[in-house]
Write a protein that holds these residues in place. Structure first.
Motif, mmCIF file in Angstrom:
data_model
loop_
_atom_site.group_PDB
_atom_site.id
_atom_site.type_symbol
_atom_site.label_atom_id
_atom_site.label_comp_id
_atom_site.label_asym_id
_atom_site.label_seq_id
_atom_site.Cartn_x
_atom_site.Cartn_y
_atom_site.Cartn_z
ATOM 1 N N GLY A 150 0.759 -1.240 0.000
ATOM 2 C CA GLY A 150 0.000 0.000 0.000
ATOM 3 C C GLY A 150 0.789 1.288 0.000
ATOM 4 O O GLY A 150 0.197 2.374 0.104
ATOM 5 N N LEU A 151 2.121 1.230 -0.138
ATOM 6 C CA LEU A 151 2.933 2.436 -0.003
ATOM 7 C C LEU A 151 2.723 3.440 -1.136
ATOM 8 O O LEU A 151 3.037 4.623 -0.978
ATOM 9 C CB LEU A 151 4.416 2.053 0.084
ATOM 10 C CG LEU A 151 4.823 1.337 1.378
ATOM 11 C CD1 LEU A 151 6.307 0.983 1.348
ATOM 12 C CD2 LEU A 151 4.508 2.192 2.599
ATOM 13 N N ALA A 152 2.206 3.001 -2.269
ATOM 14 C CA ALA A 152 1.968 3.920 -3.390
ATOM 15 C C ALA A 152 0.552 4.482 -3.388
ATOM 16 O O ALA A 152 0.196 5.274 -4.260
ATOM 17 C CB ALA A 152 2.259 3.221 -4.721
ATOM 18 N N GLY A 153 -0.267 4.045 -2.457
ATOM 19 C CA GLY A 153 -1.624 4.561 -2.367
ATOM 20 C C GLY A 153 -2.623 3.738 -3.153
ATOM 21 O O GLY A 153 -2.285 2.748 -3.810
ATOM 22 N N ALA A 154 -3.870 4.188 -3.091
ATOM 23 C CA ALA A 154 -4.961 3.454 -3.727
ATOM 24 C C ALA A 154 -4.888 3.538 -5.247
ATOM 25 O O ALA A 154 -4.367 4.504 -5.813
ATOM 26 C CB ALA A 154 -6.303 3.998 -3.240
ATOM 27 N N VAL A 155 -5.430 2.530 -5.897
ATOM 28 C CA VAL A 155 -5.498 2.473 -7.358
ATOM 29 C C VAL A 155 -6.905 2.026 -7.744
ATOM 30 O O VAL A 155 -7.611 1.406 -6.932
ATOM 31 C CB VAL A 155 -4.461 1.483 -7.937
ATOM 32 C CG1 VAL A 155 -3.047 1.923 -7.623
ATOM 33 C CG2 VAL A 155 -4.708 0.067 -7.410
ATOM 34 N N PRO A 156 -7.346 2.317 -8.963
ATOM 35 C CA PRO A 156 -8.658 1.815 -9.404
ATOM 36 C C PRO A 156 -8.659 0.288 -9.409
ATOM 37 O O PRO A 156 -7.820 -0.341 -10.062
ATOM 38 C CB PRO A 156 -8.799 2.387 -10.816
ATOM 39 C CG PRO A 156 -7.856 3.552 -10.859
ATOM 40 C CD PRO A 156 -6.717 3.177 -9.978
ATOM 41 N N GLU A 157 -9.586 -0.311 -8.698
ATOM 42 C CA GLU A 157 -9.591 -1.764 -8.549
ATOM 43 C C GLU A 157 -9.799 -2.482 -9.868
ATOM 44 O O GLU A 157 -9.165 -3.517 -10.130
ATOM 45 C CB GLU A 157 -10.666 -2.174 -7.548
ATOM 46 C CG GLU A 157 -10.386 -1.681 -6.143
ATOM 47 C CD GLU A 157 -11.556 -1.893 -5.199
ATOM 48 O OE1 GLU A 157 -12.535 -2.572 -5.624
ATOM 49 O OE2 GLU A 157 -11.513 -1.415 -4.063
ATOM 50 N N ASP A 158 -10.676 -1.961 -10.732
ATOM 51 C CA ASP A 158 -10.922 -2.634 -12.004
ATOM 52 C C ASP A 158 -9.694 -2.572 -12.902
ATOM 53 O O ASP A 158 -9.351 -3.557 -13.574
ATOM 54 C CB ASP A 158 -12.149 -2.038 -12.710
ATOM 55 C CG ASP A 158 -12.048 -0.529 -12.898
ATOM 56 O OD1 ASP A 158 -11.139 0.098 -12.307
ATOM 57 O OD2 ASP A 158 -12.890 0.018 -13.638
ATOM 58 N N GLU A 159 -9.003 -1.438 -12.892
ATOM 59 C CA GLU A 159 -7.785 -1.330 -13.699
ATOM 60 C C GLU A 159 -6.690 -2.235 -13.159
ATOM 61 O O GLU A 159 -5.963 -2.878 -13.918
ATOM 62 C CB GLU A 159 -7.296 0.117 -13.727
ATOM 63 C CG GLU A 159 -6.085 0.336 -14.634
ATOM 64 C CD GLU A 159 -5.643 1.794 -14.690
ATOM 65 O OE1 GLU A 159 -4.566 2.037 -15.267
ATOM 66 O OE2 GLU A 159 -6.356 2.663 -14.154
ATOM 67 N N PHE A 160 -6.582 -2.307 -11.835
ATOM 68 C CA PHE A 160 -5.595 -3.199 -11.217
ATOM 69 C C PHE A 160 -5.839 -4.639 -11.638
ATOM 70 O O PHE A 160 -4.897 -5.364 -11.990
ATOM 71 C CB PHE A 160 -5.671 -3.071 -9.699
ATOM 72 C CG PHE A 160 -4.666 -3.910 -8.955
ATOM 73 C CD1 PHE A 160 -3.395 -3.444 -8.708
ATOM 74 C CD2 PHE A 160 -5.003 -5.179 -8.503
ATOM 75 C CE1 PHE A 160 -2.459 -4.214 -8.021
ATOM 76 C CE2 PHE A 160 -4.085 -5.965 -7.819
ATOM 77 C CZ PHE A 160 -2.816 -5.478 -7.582
ATOM 78 N N GLU A 161 -7.085 -5.064 -11.643
ATOM 79 C CA GLU A 161 -7.401 -6.442 -12.020
ATOM 80 C C GLU A 161 -7.062 -6.711 -13.476
ATOM 81 O O GLU A 161 -6.526 -7.778 -13.810
ATOM 82 C CB GLU A 161 -8.879 -6.739 -11.759
ATOM 83 C CG GLU A 161 -9.259 -8.179 -12.084
ATOM 84 C CD GLU A 161 -10.597 -8.595 -11.522
ATOM 85 O OE1 GLU A 161 -11.021 -9.738 -11.780
ATOM 86 O OE2 GLU A 161 -11.233 -7.776 -10.813
ATOM 87 N N VAL A 162 -7.350 -5.774 -14.352
ATOM 88 C CA VAL A 162 -7.027 -5.953 -15.771
ATOM 89 C C VAL A 162 -5.522 -6.117 -15.964
ATOM 90 O O VAL A 162 -5.057 -7.010 -16.675
ATOM 91 C CB VAL A 162 -7.545 -4.765 -16.603
ATOM 92 C CG1 VAL A 162 -6.964 -4.808 -18.015
ATOM 93 C CG2 VAL A 162 -9.068 -4.778 -16.668
ATOM 94 N N VAL A 163 -4.743 -5.240 -15.327
ATOM 95 C CA VAL A 163 -3.290 -5.297 -15.481
ATOM 96 C C VAL A 163 -2.723 -6.565 -14.866
ATOM 97 O O VAL A 163 -1.872 -7.245 -15.464
ATOM 98 C CB VAL A 163 -2.630 -4.053 -14.851
ATOM 99 C CG1 VAL A 163 -1.109 -4.190 -14.861
ATOM 100 C CG2 VAL A 163 -3.035 -2.796 -15.607
ATOM 101 N N LEU A 164 -3.189 -6.930 -13.671
ATOM 102 C CA LEU A 164 -2.692 -8.141 -13.023
ATOM 103 C C LEU A 164 -3.033 -9.383 -13.847
ATOM 104 O O LEU A 164 -2.227 -10.326 -13.941
ATOM 105 C CB LEU A 164 -3.281 -8.258 -11.619
ATOM 106 C CG LEU A 164 -2.693 -9.366 -10.734
ATOM 107 C CD1 LEU A 164 -1.208 -9.150 -10.507
ATOM 108 C CD2 LEU A 164 -3.438 -9.421 -9.393
ATOM 109 N N HIS A 165 -4.207 -9.385 -14.463
ATOM 110 C CA HIS A 165 -4.578 -10.505 -15.324
ATOM 111 C C HIS A 165 -3.613 -10.610 -16.504
ATOM 112 O O HIS A 165 -3.167 -11.713 -16.866
ATOM 113 C CB HIS A 165 -6.010 -10.336 -15.828
ATOM 114 C CG HIS A 165 -6.506 -11.498 -16.631
ATOM 115 N ND1 HIS A 165 -6.261 -11.630 -17.983
ATOM 116 C CD2 HIS A 165 -7.211 -12.616 -16.265
ATOM 117 C CE1 HIS A 165 -6.791 -12.757 -18.409
ATOM 118 N NE2 HIS A 165 -7.374 -13.372 -17.401
#
Length: 388
Positions: A230-245
């Motif tokens: 969490g050191l970089a702060g919050a991110v859009p959850e849907d975008e995070f899921e797309v990138v992680l996928h």
């Protein structure tokens, strides 16, 4: 959302890698740890012979707040009895003293030969000399240290907003996951609540690592986990899921391409299934078929082996051959009757490094894609001599 070979590392993570001397002079120890507590999601092998590393990590997920993972490669510490658990516990305790954390803040993973205890004198000597306070952040070194019969290290990097994600994996054989992957770890400085991270990660594992098969064998040591401090702060959850996928899928393809003795990536897509389970079941039947895999290896245009693999899903009585369509890289081979020139074209397509097989079952609207590789004589050679 692009993937990179090199980019800034996630904030707050440090790495350790080195050679214990378990088998040879290549690195066989790796540790990644966070300066701050992490939200963590982890999934483990369902193999009944799962080793102490799996059992201990499951326990630590329940009791602690893991912010570190340690990997010992070239020794799975599986089928080693009570001694194996004692040794795994000692490893985490010794490392915890070095990292100034509780033992249950560490997940432990092991990979390599089964049935041999850890060389604890070597492990003790190595861990006692570690200096985490001067550790750097080199995920490439970690990716190399967790390798066994892999021929290349496997790592990917990406960014989401101000956050960075790094993923590393190893695996080339004994790969047909039932719950996770061989060894696959992600580290990010994005801030996500643990329940959110867990839901995202489980969806991603199910549609990527659980759709990978090299040889139909589920490892005793499979582990997949993600750490977010969490050191970089919050991110859009849907975008995070797309990138992680995308990152997970990139690692899946790296693993499939590097399958033991592999020369080709095999991708099987099944559409028109009754449900997702049927689509994946049929796709796995194809990608796991030794006859399909050897035909792909030799560029033999024997497409009938794919029909055979579909047909052996005997419990799927709703599949009617008259409604099925089969194609290789866009060339339909069934129900058409191929002539000599068509078979030559099919053989040419199969010479490529990435062979795509597409099937439409005509049963419904569900679909699934799985990945694997061809089967060569080298796979037999590698595994015939693995322990020697």
């Amino acid at each position: 959302m692009d993937l990179y070979d090199e980019m800034p590392q996630p904030l707050g993570f440090q790495t350790l890698a080195g050679n214990i001397g378990i088998k040879d002079t290549s690195d066989d120890f790796a540790c990644v740890f966070s300066a701050e507590p992490c939200a963590v999601s982890a999934m483990f092998s369902q193999n009944l012979f799962a080793g102490p590393s799996i059992k201990l990590s499951r326990q630590h997920m329940r009791q602690g707040q893991p912010r570190a993972v340690v990997v010992v490669s070239k020794n799975a510490n599986v089928a080693t009895g009570s001694e194996g658990m004692v040794n795994a516990v000692e490893l985490t305790k010794r490392l915890a003293a070095k990292l100034h954390c509780a033992p249950n803040d560490i997940l432990v993973a092991s990979t390599g030969i089964i049935g041999r205890p850890y060389p604890m004198n070597k492990i003790r000597g190595f861990v006692d000399k570690l200096k985490p306070e001067s550790a750097d952040c080199d995920f490439s070194a970690v990716a190399r240290a967790i390798m066994t019969t892999d021929t290349i290290p496997k790592h990917v990097f990406a960014r989401v907003g101000d956050a960075t994600i790094v993923g590393i994996a190893k695996g080339v054989g004994m790969i047909e996951p039932n719950m996770a992957t061989m060894l696959g770890f992600f580290f990010t400085d994005a801030a996500l609540a643990q329940p959110v991270l867990d839901s995202i990660f489980r969806r991603i594992v199910d549609s990527t690592f659980n759709c990978l098969s090299i040889d139909t064998d589920t490892s005793t040591s499979d582990t997949a986990a993600i750490f977010a401090n969490g050191l970089a702060g919050a991110v859009p959850e849907d975008e995070f899921e797309v990138v992680l996928h995308r990152m997970a899928l990139a690692l899946v393809k790296k693993i499939a391409r590097d399958g033991e003795g592999a020369t080709k990536l095999l991708e099987v897509s099944v559409k028109g299934a009754h449900d997702n389970a049927q689509a994946r079941r049929v796709a796995k039947a194809i990608v796991n078929s030794p006859l399909v895999k050897t035909a792909v290896h030799g560029a033999d245009p024997n497409w009938g082996r794919v029909a055979m693999a579909i047909g052996k899903c005997e419990q799927d009585t709703g599949i009617e051959p008259a409604r099925v369509r089969i194609a290789f890289d866009g060339l339909e081979v069934y129900p058409l009757q191929l002539g000599t020139s068509d078979l030559r074209r099919l053989s040419a397509l199969m010479l490529g490094e990435h062979v795509r097989i597409a099937v439409h079952l005509g049963c419904g609207g569900s679909e699934a894609t799985v990945w694997g590789c061809d089967l060569s004589a080298r796979y037999v050679s590698i595994n015939a001599d693995y322990s020697t």
